[in-house]
Structures are given as C-alpha cells and as structure tokens.
Design a protein around this motif. Structure first.
Motif, PDB file in Angstrom:
ATOM      1  N   ASN A   6       1.513  30.386  -4.614  1.00 21.12           N
ATOM      2  CA  ASN A   6       0.970  29.062  -4.292  1.00 21.12           C
ATOM      3  C   ASN A   6      -0.354  29.152  -3.524  1.00 21.12           C
ATOM      4  OD1 ASN A   6       1.208  26.255  -4.515  1.00 21.12           O
ATOM      5  ND2 ASN A   6       2.031  26.073  -2.452  1.00 21.12           N
ATOM      6  N   ILE A   7      -1.260  29.980  -4.019  1.00 16.36           N
ATOM      7  CA  ILE A   7      -2.547  30.198  -3.343  1.00 16.36           C
ATOM      8  C   ILE A   7      -3.474  28.999  -3.555  1.00 16.36           C
ATOM      9  CG2 ILE A   7      -4.625  31.626  -3.260  1.00 16.36           C
ATOM     10  CD1 ILE A   7      -2.209  33.038  -2.114  1.00 16.36           C
ATOM     11  N   ASN A   8      -3.974  28.481  -2.460  1.00 11.58           N
ATOM     12  CA  ASN A   8      -4.948  27.392  -2.481  1.00 11.58           C
ATOM     13  C   ASN A   8      -6.116  27.746  -1.561  1.00 11.58           C
ATOM     14  OD1 ASN A   8      -3.769  24.513  -3.707  1.00 11.58           O
ATOM     15  ND2 ASN A   8      -2.190  25.984  -3.140  1.00 11.58           N
ATOM     16  N   VAL A   9      -7.326  27.492  -2.041  1.00 15.71           N
ATOM     17  CA  VAL A   9      -8.530  27.672  -1.224  1.00 15.71           C
ATOM     18  C   VAL A   9      -9.429  26.464  -1.453  1.00 15.71           C
ATOM     19  CG1 VAL A   9     -10.621  29.025  -0.815  1.00 15.71           C
ATOM     20  CG2 VAL A   9      -8.464  30.189  -1.266  1.00 15.71           C
ATOM     21  N   GLN A  10      -9.865  25.860  -0.367  1.00 10.63           N
ATOM     22  CA  GLN A  10     -10.782  24.728  -0.435  1.00 10.63           C
ATOM     23  C   GLN A  10     -12.043  25.029   0.372  1.00 10.63           C
ATOM     24  OE1 GLN A  10      -8.604  21.247   0.910  1.00 10.63           O
ATOM     25  NE2 GLN A  10      -8.186  20.640  -1.196  1.00 10.63           N
ATOM     26  N   PHE A  11     -13.191  24.709  -0.204  1.00  7.68           N
ATOM     27  CA  PHE A  11     -14.468  24.768   0.504  1.00  7.68           C
ATOM     28  C   PHE A  11     -15.108  23.393   0.420  1.00  7.68           C
ATOM     29  CE2 PHE A  11     -14.811  29.496  -0.776  1.00  7.68           C
ATOM     30  CZ  PHE A  11     -14.117  29.887   0.367  1.00  7.68           C
ATOM     31  N   SER A  12     -15.423  22.813   1.561  1.00  5.05           N
ATOM     32  CA  SER A  12     -16.079  21.499   1.611  1.00  5.05           C
ATOM     33  C   SER A  12     -15.335  20.447   0.782  1.00  5.05           C
ATOM     34  CB  SER A  12     -17.539  21.615   1.127  1.00  5.05           C
ATOM     35  OG  SER A  12     -18.247  22.552   1.901  1.00  5.05           O
ATOM     36  N   GLY A  13     -14.007  20.482   0.871  1.00  4.77           N
ATOM     37  CA  GLY A  13     -13.194  19.509   0.165  1.00  4.77           C
ATOM     38  C   GLY A  13     -13.016  19.767  -1.309  1.00  4.77           C
ATOM     39  N   ARG A  14     -13.582  20.869  -1.813  1.00  7.75           N
ATOM     40  CA  ARG A  14     -13.483  21.198  -3.241  1.00  7.75           C
ATOM     41  C   ARG A  14     -12.459  22.308  -3.440  1.00  7.75           C
ATOM     42  NH1 ARG A  14     -17.139  25.038  -5.908  1.00  7.75           N
ATOM     43  NH2 ARG A  14     -16.741  25.020  -8.144  1.00  7.75           N
ATOM     44  N   ASN A  15     -11.596  22.139  -4.457  1.00 11.12           N
ATOM     45  CA  ASN A  15     -10.592  23.149  -4.774  1.00 11.12           C
ATOM     46  C   ASN A  15     -11.236  24.314  -5.508  1.00 11.12           C
ATOM     47  OD1 ASN A  15      -8.238  21.881  -3.726  1.00 11.12           O
ATOM     48  ND2 ASN A  15      -8.197  20.508  -5.498  1.00 11.12           N
ATOM     49  N   ILE A  16     -11.337  25.455  -4.828  1.00 13.01           N
ATOM     50  CA  ILE A  16     -11.832  26.671  -5.482  1.00 13.01           C
ATOM     51  C   ILE A  16     -10.673  27.380  -6.180  1.00 13.01           C
ATOM     52  CG2 ILE A  16     -13.065  28.843  -5.170  1.00 13.01           C
ATOM     53  CD1 ILE A  16     -14.688  26.307  -4.537  1.00 13.01           C
ATOM     54  N   LEU A  17      -9.551  27.460  -5.484  1.00 12.08           N
ATOM     55  CA  LEU A  17      -8.315  27.982  -6.068  1.00 12.08           C
ATOM     56  C   LEU A  17      -7.222  26.951  -5.813  1.00 12.08           C
ATOM     57  CD1 LEU A  17      -8.466  31.693  -4.796  1.00 12.08           C
ATOM     58  CD2 LEU A  17      -9.256  30.807  -6.998  1.00 12.08           C
TER      59      LEU A  17
END
Length: 303
Positions: A6-17
C-alpha cells in the motif's frame, strides 16, 4: 523477497505513487517503463528509504522493515541501488571504486576481477574516473552494483550511454545474476532490450503499477495474437469493423494499427489477409503485441 504494501507518495498534493501493492521474488528481473517524471525513480527511492512514503510499508525477506536505523542498515546489506555517475570520485580510479563497494558490502573480492573481465574494463579500470567517457563511467557504475553482490539490486537506466555491444554484455550479466537468485529491478527506455530480459514488466499510470500482461492478452505470448498494419486508412478501418464486428483494433500514434486476433483460427486469419489485400493494405505482418506498442498505447496517445 521484496514486498510493497500500500505504498503512497504525494508531492505538493499530487499522487506520485498510489496504492502500490506488489511482491517480487528471487530469480526475477522486473522491468519498469514510463516517461520521466512518472514515478520510476521515486519508487526505487522508496525501496531504499531515501523517500519516505506518506503511507505504506516496504518489507524485505518477510519481516524486515524501515522501523529503525538498525533495520535500515540490515536492509541495505540486502538491497542496493546502482550508483549514479555523479557519485563517482574523479580523483579515484575505477578499481578503487570497486574495492570500496566490495568492502562496504563485505562481498567476495574475487568478484572485482571477474566483473572487470566480463565488462572489458581492463584497459582503463586503473585510470582516474575523471578521464572516463560516458560509457566507461556507466560500465563502472554497473560494475560497482555487481560487486556489492546484494540479493536485491535496483538499477535506474542501467543502459544509458552504452553502445549495442555493451548493452548485450550487461544483459547477459543480468540474466546470470537472475540465475543466481537475485531480484533485479530495472528501469529503462531501451524497450526491446527490457522486453527480452524481463520476467515481468510494469507501466506507471496515474501513480499506479500496471502489469503489461494484464493490459494486453497478446503481450509476451509465443503465438500469433496480432496483425500489425502500417498506415491503415480510416475508411478501411471502419470497413474492417463492419466486416469483423467482434474484432478489436488499436490505432497507435506511430501510424501502426494492431488487430487483435488472439482467438482466431487459420481460416479467420486468412479472411483478414484477403480483406487487407483487397483494400490495398499490403504493409502488414503477423506477430504479437510488443513493449513498444504498449508504450505507444499508454504514453503517446492513439485511438
């Protein structure tokens, strides 16, 4: 074994993963394909704990997680990432770099000589890396990864700047490491090469990992699944769909039309050949869906 839970990565509100759940097993080469900026490097950095996910867990060998500095040290004895050319020290020789990596991972020193020989680096490996060409530096970075000899190896654009001969040499080494039981994750823009060496290949779309075999039933099969037609006119396309209404056609941005014939028998294939010839479509061939096709479908548009 390497598990992404369940990997999630967000940068500046944007879903990268987003919601990545995948398990990789010993003896696999995993290919990652996507344009720059879509998450490939971020995923590798998450696996190395250089980027911390906003949610989710990386698990190594069923129970090791990045829950402490001590565990991180243990994981980094199992998981390594190929260094970037910017990581090289110009005042040190290639062989000095290899000795450093061998020492850091406590691997067999005999790997240094065998890797130098396998990559044909004998003529320059004792020279300072500041004198190296792009290709020589890339081979050294790959050699550093190999002498670390970790069970899990991550490689981002390993073939960058290499000529076809060296691409072939590195591919053979990767296949040998796979036979040794390594998990190798490779991100590359050399799609034909990646297709030839990978056991599984994943695309990135909207932050998610998508197995190409789940997208196209015709991908990777050693049988005729596709008729590839070059520059198929729209009126011929429409006429074809009227005559073969249950058939799927995918038009790619490069002017190729792919006709899905996965379940067709010999007689049905012959009917398609007759139709194409009668409609002056003579530039066609039989085969299956390639990784280049998948890339075009996903990232270059089409209809």
């Amino acid at each position: 074994m390497l598990e992404l839970k369940n990997i999630n990565v967000q940068f500046s509100g944007r879903n990268i993963l987003k919601d990545i759940n995948e398990t990789f097993y010993p003896g696999e080469i995993i290919g990652l394909v996507a344009p720059n900026g879509t998450g490939k490097s971020t995923l590798m950095n998450v696996i190395m704990n250089y980027v911390k996910p906003s949610k989710g867990t990386v698990v190594v060998n069923e129970n090791l997680q990045y829950t402490s500095k001590k565990n991180e040290v243990k994981i980094h004895q199992i998981v390594s990432m190929m260094p970037d050319q910017s990581d090289l020290y110009n005042h040190l020789s290639g062989i000095e770099h290899l000795r450093i990596y061998c020492s850091m991972w406590h691997s067999d020193p005999s790997l240094i000589e065998s890797t130098i020989n396998a990559l044909n680096m004998e003529s320059y490996v004792k020279k300072k890396t500041g004198t190296y060409s792009l290709g020589m530096r890339q081979r050294l970075c790959f050699a550093m990864q190999i002498v670390s000899n970790t069970p899990i190896m991550l490689m981002d654009e390993v073939m960058n700047g290499l000529d076809p001969n060296n691409v072939d040499i590195i591919s053979k080494i990767l296949l040998k490491k796979k036979e040794e039981g390594k998990i190798i994750i490779v991100a590359s823009h050399l799609l034909e090469n990646l297709e030839s060496i990978s056991d599984r290949i994943f695309l990135f779309k909207h932050g998610q990992l998508i197995n190409v075999s789940d997208v196209s039933s015709g991908f990777g099969k050693n049988e005729i699944t596709t008729v590839r037609v070059r520059e198929m006119a729209d009126e011929v396309n429409n006429k074809f769909l009227n005559e073969f209404p249950e058939t799927n056609i995918q038009s790619l941005a490069n002017g190729i039309s792919l006709i899905d014939v996965t379940d067709f028998n010999v007689e049905q294939l012959a009917e398609i050949v007759v139709f194409l010839k009668e409609n002056n479509q003579t530039d066609f061939s039989f085969g299956n869906v390639t990784l280049n096709d998948m890339y075009s479908m996903y990232y270059l548009g089409g209809k």
